[in-house]
Motif scaffolding. Sequence first.
Motif, mmCIF file in Angstrom:
data_model
loop_
_atom_site.group_PDB
_atom_site.id
_atom_site.type_symbol
_atom_site.label_atom_id
_atom_site.label_comp_id
_atom_site.label_asym_id
_atom_site.label_seq_id
_atom_site.Cartn_x
_atom_site.Cartn_y
_atom_site.Cartn_z
ATOM 1 N N MET A 95 0.845 -1.196 0.000
ATOM 2 C CA MET A 95 0.000 0.000 0.000
ATOM 3 C C MET A 95 0.878 1.244 0.000
ATOM 4 S SD MET A 95 -2.776 -0.824 2.968
ATOM 5 C CE MET A 95 -3.687 -2.345 2.991
ATOM 6 N N GLY A 96 0.502 2.272 -0.779
ATOM 7 C CA GLY A 96 1.228 3.530 -0.709
ATOM 8 C C GLY A 96 0.742 4.312 0.477
ATOM 9 N N ARG A 97 1.618 5.017 1.167
ATOM 10 C CA ARG A 97 1.233 5.766 2.358
ATOM 11 C C ARG A 97 1.810 7.165 2.283
ATOM 12 N NH1 ARG A 97 2.781 0.654 4.674
ATOM 13 N NH2 ARG A 97 1.017 -0.392 5.639
ATOM 14 N N GLU A 98 1.036 8.145 2.713
ATOM 15 C CA GLU A 98 1.551 9.499 2.833
ATOM 16 C C GLU A 98 0.864 10.161 4.001
ATOM 17 O OE1 GLU A 98 0.557 12.108 -0.327
ATOM 18 O OE2 GLU A 98 -1.442 11.286 -0.602
ATOM 19 N N THR A 99 1.463 11.213 4.521
ATOM 20 C CA THR A 99 0.904 11.923 5.650
ATOM 21 C C THR A 99 0.612 13.353 5.252
ATOM 22 O OG1 THR A 99 2.240 10.579 7.132
ATOM 23 C CG2 THR A 99 1.287 12.578 8.062
ATOM 24 N N LYS A 100 -0.563 13.854 5.634
ATOM 25 C CA LYS A 100 -0.930 15.217 5.320
ATOM 26 C C LYS A 100 -1.076 15.998 6.609
ATOM 27 C CE LYS A 100 -3.459 14.221 1.060
ATOM 28 N NZ LYS A 100 -4.766 14.327 0.368
ATOM 29 N N LYS A 116 -2.273 22.822 15.313
ATOM 30 C CA LYS A 116 -2.861 23.424 16.498
ATOM 31 C C LYS A 116 -3.588 22.389 17.349
ATOM 32 C CE LYS A 116 -3.507 28.014 14.440
ATOM 33 N NZ LYS A 116 -4.516 29.010 13.976
ATOM 34 N N THR A 117 -4.276 21.441 16.722
ATOM 35 C CA THR A 117 -5.064 20.471 17.463
ATOM 36 C C THR A 117 -4.303 19.182 17.743
ATOM 37 O OG1 THR A 117 -5.992 19.612 15.402
ATOM 38 C CG2 THR A 117 -7.240 21.337 16.510
ATOM 39 N N ARG A 118 -3.098 19.049 17.199
ATOM 40 C CA ARG A 118 -2.255 17.885 17.420
ATOM 41 C C ARG A 118 -2.932 16.589 16.968
ATOM 42 N NH1 ARG A 118 2.229 17.992 20.025
ATOM 43 N NH2 ARG A 118 1.996 15.876 20.842
ATOM 44 N N HIS A 119 -3.702 16.682 15.874
ATOM 45 C CA HIS A 119 -4.204 15.451 15.300
ATOM 46 C C HIS A 119 -3.467 15.219 13.993
ATOM 47 C CE1 HIS A 119 -6.954 18.083 12.883
ATOM 48 N NE2 HIS A 119 -6.746 17.158 11.972
ATOM 49 N N LYS A 120 -3.447 13.983 13.554
ATOM 50 C CA LYS A 120 -2.721 13.634 12.342
ATOM 51 C C LYS A 120 -3.580 12.759 11.452
ATOM 52 C CE LYS A 120 1.056 15.779 13.375
ATOM 53 N NZ LYS A 120 0.342 16.676 14.267
ATOM 54 N N MET A 121 -3.476 13.026 10.161
ATOM 55 C CA MET A 121 -4.191 12.231 9.165
ATOM 56 C C MET A 121 -3.181 11.422 8.366
ATOM 57 S SD MET A 121 -7.237 11.645 7.636
ATOM 58 C CE MET A 121 -8.329 13.072 7.556
ATOM 59 N N VAL A 122 -3.439 10.138 8.227
ATOM 60 C CA VAL A 122 -2.614 9.269 7.407
ATOM 61 C C VAL A 122 -3.473 8.751 6.270
ATOM 62 C CG1 VAL A 122 -1.145 7.227 7.352
ATOM 63 C CG2 VAL A 122 -1.372 8.524 9.460
ATOM 64 N N TYR A 137 5.596 10.020 9.864
ATOM 65 C CA TYR A 137 5.391 11.458 9.981
ATOM 66 C C TYR A 137 6.733 12.192 10.009
ATOM 67 C CZ TYR A 137 4.037 16.038 11.542
ATOM 68 O OH TYR A 137 3.893 17.408 11.613
ATOM 69 N N ARG A 138 7.657 11.679 10.805
ATOM 70 C CA ARG A 138 8.967 12.314 10.891
ATOM 71 C C ARG A 138 9.724 12.205 9.563
ATOM 72 N NH1 ARG A 138 9.429 15.625 12.353
ATOM 73 N NH2 ARG A 138 9.025 15.371 14.562
ATOM 74 N N THR A 139 9.537 11.094 8.867
ATOM 75 C CA THR A 139 10.199 10.914 7.578
ATOM 76 C C THR A 139 9.732 11.962 6.575
ATOM 77 O OG1 THR A 139 10.415 8.535 7.939
ATOM 78 C CG2 THR A 139 10.600 9.303 5.668
ATOM 79 N N LEU A 140 8.436 12.223 6.554
ATOM 80 C CA LEU A 140 7.882 13.155 5.576
ATOM 81 C C LEU A 140 7.940 14.608 6.037
ATOM 82 C CD1 LEU A 140 4.759 11.075 4.468
ATOM 83 C CD2 LEU A 140 6.906 11.359 3.243
ATOM 84 N N PRO A 196 10.480 16.252 8.391
ATOM 85 C CA PRO A 196 11.657 16.224 9.276
ATOM 86 C C PRO A 196 11.851 17.480 10.118
ATOM 87 C CG PRO A 196 12.315 16.562 6.993
ATOM 88 C CD PRO A 196 10.857 16.226 6.967
ATOM 89 N N LYS A 197 11.204 18.581 9.751
ATOM 90 C CA LYS A 197 11.433 19.833 10.474
ATOM 91 C C LYS A 197 10.198 20.317 11.224
ATOM 92 C CE LYS A 197 15.032 21.409 7.295
ATOM 93 N NZ LYS A 197 15.495 22.501 6.391
ATOM 94 N N THR A 198 9.176 19.477 11.308
ATOM 95 C CA THR A 198 7.936 19.877 11.975
ATOM 96 C C THR A 198 7.651 18.947 13.139
ATOM 97 O OG1 THR A 198 7.048 20.616 9.852
ATOM 98 C CG2 THR A 198 5.480 20.355 11.649
ATOM 99 N N ALA A 199 7.411 19.518 14.318
ATOM 100 C CA ALA A 199 7.098 18.704 15.492
ATOM 101 C C ALA A 199 5.732 18.067 15.328
ATOM 102 C CB ALA A 199 7.127 19.560 16.751
ATOM 103 N N GLY A 200 5.569 16.871 15.877
ATOM 104 C CA GLY A 200 4.278 16.188 15.781
ATOM 105 C C GLY A 200 4.334 14.827 16.437
ATOM 106 N N VAL A 201 3.148 14.206 16.576
ATOM 107 C CA VAL A 201 3.083 12.892 17.195
ATOM 108 C C VAL A 201 3.562 11.827 16.205
ATOM 109 C CG1 VAL A 201 1.209 13.509 18.739
ATOM 110 C CG2 VAL A 201 0.673 12.629 16.470
#
Length: 216
Positions: A1-6, A13-19, A198-201, A203-208
């Motif tokens: 499966m191809g995967r990407e993070t947006k 601001k809300t600290r949610h993540k979409m995959v 998330y960190r791979t895509l 690298p310079k943005t903080a996130g879960v």
Amino acid sequence: MGRETKETEENRKTRHKMVVVGPHVSIITLNVNGLNSPIKRHRVAGWIKEQDPTICCLQETHLSPKDKHRLRVKGWRTILQANNEQKKAGVAILISDKVDFKAKQIKKDKEGQYIMIKGTLHQEDITLINIYAPNTGAPKFVKQLLIELKEDINNNTIIVGDLNTPLTPMDRTSRQKINKEIIELNEKLDQMDLIDIYRTLHPKTAGVAILISDKV
């Protein structure tokens, strides 16, 4: 499966993540910090409908086993939960009615710290693990949980949740430090071929962290 993070500004601001998994499947994760308030549940339900994910993973629902029926979202009838009798922790996975999902196996703990679902999504195998790590000893908890679930983790696995652990210096606050337990957790992730997509895509943005298998 191809995967990407947006990620959007609102996401940060809300600290949610979409995959996004494949062309028609998306997974969203959010720490809701309690759902015992009817107003809070209404707001979260509205937010889920607005985001319209295939799968929604929630942490810190704070619902007891007898109250789990209170979590209802129109359009997401399949709701699988791990709940704590003391109304602490609590995690949930909601599956959209729009997709062909069949659960084959479910693992969860009585403390409401994690739930794992193995099944098929549009006839493709998928393993979802939603984790809420305790505030104290989070790296050790996550490492031990990964060891316990090692046989269930494969190249169709996606691990989301609130790990309460800054895996990299980018993710930590000014008061947090990368200690020995975090280093050992990162070593375990490497051993199990798990990467933070998330960190791979970003690298310079903080996130879960959003972990997937890097096995070919």
